[in-house]
Design a protein around this motif. Structure first.
Motif: not given
Length: 79
Positions: A58-71
């Motif tokens: 991931y290079t987009a921090i918000n996308k990564l945070a969203d993925t982690i949050d959903q998991y």
């Protein structure tokens, strides 16, 4: 864990580029399920699903945070 907390943790990794910080997220029984590292030379986060050893970049921090949050919200986990 809230989205804002995950985002703050990821920002910490980016801000301390000289240090290797690995965040490991564990299940309620303390089994590690996710880990995240930041590679400052490529400005890329690596998210690893520990059970399968599958890694996503991931290079987009918000996308990564969203993925982690959903998991994390799929199952009862703790950090």
């Amino acid at each position: 864990m809230s989205f804002d907390t995950v985002l703050r943790m990821l920002n910490t990794q980016m801000n301390f580029k000289e240090s290797e910080i690995i965040h490991t997220f564990c299940s309620k029984d303390q089994t590690p399920v996710l880990s995240v590292i930041y590679q400052f030379d490529t400005e890329t986060f690596l998210l690893t699903y520990i059970e399968t050893q599958r890694t996503e970049k991931y290079t987009a921090i918000n996308k990564l945070a969203d993925t982690i949050d959903q998991y994390l919200n799929q199952q009862p986990l703790e950090v």
